[in-house]
Design an enzyme around this catalytic site. Sequence first.
Site, mmCIF file in Angstrom:
data_model
loop_
_atom_site.group_PDB
_atom_site.id
_atom_site.type_symbol
_atom_site.label_atom_id
_atom_site.label_comp_id
_atom_site.label_asym_id
_atom_site.label_seq_id
_atom_site.Cartn_x
_atom_site.Cartn_y
_atom_site.Cartn_z
ATOM 1 N N CYS A 4 11.197 -2.531 -6.143
ATOM 2 C CA CYS A 4 12.587 -3.507 -6.059
ATOM 3 C C CYS A 4 13.173 -3.684 -4.767
ATOM 4 O O CYS A 4 12.892 -3.021 -4.159
ATOM 5 C CB CYS A 4 13.496 -2.738 -7.222
ATOM 6 S SG CYS A 4 14.874 -3.882 -6.506
ATOM 7 N N ASP A 30 23.840 -13.497 0.921
ATOM 8 C CA ASP A 30 22.667 -13.497 0.088
ATOM 9 C C ASP A 30 22.015 -14.589 1.451
ATOM 10 O O ASP A 30 22.418 -15.094 2.446
ATOM 11 C CB ASP A 30 22.864 -14.331 -0.523
ATOM 12 C CG ASP A 30 21.967 -14.870 -1.838
ATOM 13 O OD1 ASP A 30 22.301 -14.665 -2.837
ATOM 14 O OD2 ASP A 30 20.893 -15.352 -1.064
ATOM 15 N N HIS A 46 19.221 1.662 -9.520
ATOM 16 C CA HIS A 46 18.690 0.443 -9.785
ATOM 17 C C HIS A 46 18.919 0.788 -11.397
ATOM 18 O O HIS A 46 18.085 1.311 -12.238
ATOM 19 C CB HIS A 46 17.506 1.082 -9.672
ATOM 20 C CG HIS A 46 16.391 0.116 -10.170
ATOM 21 N ND1 HIS A 46 16.166 -1.231 -9.235
ATOM 22 C CD2 HIS A 46 15.217 -0.249 -11.210
ATOM 23 C CE1 HIS A 46 14.976 -1.897 -10.341
ATOM 24 N NE2 HIS A 46 14.822 -1.359 -10.970
ATOM 25 N N ASN A 87 24.163 -13.171 -12.873
ATOM 26 C CA ASN A 87 23.248 -13.897 -13.263
ATOM 27 C C ASN A 87 22.043 -12.886 -14.548
ATOM 28 O O ASN A 87 21.779 -11.576 -14.263
ATOM 29 C CB ASN A 87 21.871 -15.051 -12.436
ATOM 30 C CG ASN A 87 22.745 -15.854 -12.027
ATOM 31 O OD1 ASN A 87 23.483 -16.565 -12.256
ATOM 32 N ND2 ASN A 87 22.515 -16.082 -11.186
ATOM 33 N N GLY A 93 19.105 -17.351 -15.674
ATOM 34 C CA GLY A 93 18.649 -17.114 -13.503
ATOM 35 C C GLY A 93 18.772 -15.931 -13.092
ATOM 36 O O GLY A 93 19.006 -16.360 -11.815
ATOM 37 N N THR A 95 16.797 -13.923 -10.630
ATOM 38 C CA THR A 95 15.117 -13.673 -9.996
ATOM 39 C C THR A 95 15.011 -12.387 -9.523
ATOM 40 O O THR A 95 13.982 -12.331 -9.278
ATOM 41 C CB THR A 95 15.156 -15.179 -8.871
ATOM 42 O OG1 THR A 95 16.221 -14.344 -7.802
ATOM 43 C CG2 THR A 95 15.132 -16.142 -9.386
ATOM 44 N N HIS A 98 17.657 -6.295 -10.158
ATOM 45 C CA HIS A 98 18.425 -5.194 -10.312
ATOM 46 C C HIS A 98 19.486 -5.621 -9.783
ATOM 47 O O HIS A 98 19.793 -6.161 -9.317
ATOM 48 C CB HIS A 98 18.176 -4.594 -8.548
ATOM 49 C CG HIS A 98 19.243 -4.000 -7.730
ATOM 50 N ND1 HIS A 98 17.914 -2.689 -7.065
ATOM 51 C CD2 HIS A 98 20.166 -3.177 -7.583
ATOM 52 C CE1 HIS A 98 19.291 -1.567 -6.828
ATOM 53 N NE2 HIS A 98 19.663 -2.200 -7.065
ATOM 54 N N HIS A 100 23.128 -7.066 -9.800
ATOM 55 C CA HIS A 100 23.538 -7.418 -8.691
ATOM 56 C C HIS A 100 25.150 -8.560 -8.702
ATOM 57 O O HIS A 100 24.827 -9.464 -10.280
ATOM 58 C CB HIS A 100 22.509 -8.909 -7.680
ATOM 59 C CG HIS A 100 21.958 -9.277 -7.628
ATOM 60 N ND1 HIS A 100 21.111 -9.572 -8.375
ATOM 61 C CD2 HIS A 100 22.305 -10.868 -7.391
ATOM 62 C CE1 HIS A 100 20.586 -10.667 -9.011
ATOM 63 N NE2 HIS A 100 20.805 -11.113 -8.400
ATOM 64 N N HIS A 102 26.933 -11.716 -7.040
ATOM 65 C CA HIS A 102 26.964 -12.432 -5.960
ATOM 66 C C HIS A 102 28.774 -13.322 -6.125
ATOM 67 O O HIS A 102 30.037 -13.856 -7.257
ATOM 68 C CB HIS A 102 26.730 -14.430 -6.727
ATOM 69 C CG HIS A 102 25.218 -14.139 -6.964
ATOM 70 N ND1 HIS A 102 24.655 -14.395 -6.278
ATOM 71 C CD2 HIS A 102 24.588 -14.098 -7.809
ATOM 72 C CE1 HIS A 102 23.355 -14.756 -6.545
ATOM 73 N NE2 HIS A 102 23.260 -14.138 -7.558
HETATM 74 P P1 AMP Z 1 19.849 -14.183 -8.985
HETATM 75 O O1 AMP Z 1 19.350 -15.261 -9.282
HETATM 76 O O2 AMP Z 1 20.964 -13.808 -9.351
HETATM 77 O O3 AMP Z 1 18.623 -12.855 -9.209
HETATM 78 O O4 AMP Z 1 20.125 -13.756 -6.837
HETATM 79 C C1 AMP Z 1 19.372 -13.088 -6.352
HETATM 80 C C2 AMP Z 1 19.475 -13.408 -4.990
HETATM 81 O O5 AMP Z 1 18.817 -12.990 -4.147
HETATM 82 C C3 AMP Z 1 19.212 -14.830 -4.937
HETATM 83 O O6 AMP Z 1 20.474 -15.249 -4.589
HETATM 84 C C4 AMP Z 1 19.043 -15.114 -3.451
HETATM 85 O O7 AMP Z 1 18.910 -16.106 -2.441
HETATM 86 C C5 AMP Z 1 19.153 -13.548 -3.105
HETATM 87 N N1 AMP Z 1 17.559 -12.894 -2.376
HETATM 88 C C6 AMP Z 1 17.112 -12.257 -2.557
HETATM 89 N N2 AMP Z 1 16.208 -11.990 -1.537
HETATM 90 C C7 AMP Z 1 17.150 -11.260 -0.616
HETATM 91 C C8 AMP Z 1 16.786 -11.348 0.634
HETATM 92 N N3 AMP Z 1 16.011 -9.951 1.090
HETATM 93 N N4 AMP Z 1 17.933 -10.095 0.958
HETATM 94 C C9 AMP Z 1 19.274 -11.329 0.727
HETATM 95 N N5 AMP Z 1 19.299 -12.472 -0.437
HETATM 96 C C10 AMP Z 1 18.407 -11.925 -0.580
HETATM 97 ZN ZN ZN Z 2 16.333 -1.868 -7.508
#
Ligand code: AMP
Ligand code: ZN
Length: 114
Positions: A4, A30, A46, A87, A93, A95, A98, A100, A102
């Site tokens: 992860c 981000d 996690h 998300n 949406g 991606t 884990h 999180h 925003h």
């Molecule tokens: P989500 O689409 O809600 O799962 O958001 C995942 C977010 O993580 C996206 O906005 C990505 O730009 C961000 N992200 C992915 N990898 C990293 C990273 N290594 N450092 C900071 N942000 C990241």
């Molecule tokens: Zn994790």
Amino acid sequence: MNDCIFCKIVEKQISSEIVYEDKYVCAFKDINPTAPVHILVVPKQHIESLKEVEESHKELIGHVFVVAKILADKFGIKEKGFRVVVNCGEDGGQTVNHLHFHLLGGRKFSWPAG
Ligand code: AMP
Ligand code: ZN
């Protein structure tokens, strides 16, 4: 879980721009910001997504919002307003699997979100 990316950031195995950290959460910028302020507030534990959130996580989730407010203040977006987005799952949406949050600000957001 070992694979992860957010666990790796929390454990400092991958570098990121950390702006806040305590026992329960880590917050970092981000990598692909969609607003002038775009910070991810991440529980250190996690938890895959909002789908896995349980009664025992209540305090942790409440804490995330207190941290979001503190960061909104610190990054100068509290007065004008900001948005906190989670998300969840494919249609939501998500991606990174884990949980999180925003924290977005520094511009106007429309509603309903597209
Ligand atoms: P989500 O689409 O809600 O799962 O958001 C995942 C977010 O993580 C996206 O906005 C990505 O730009 C961000 N992200 C992915 N990898 C990293 C990273 N290594 N450092 C900071 N942000 C990241
Ligand atoms: Zn994790």
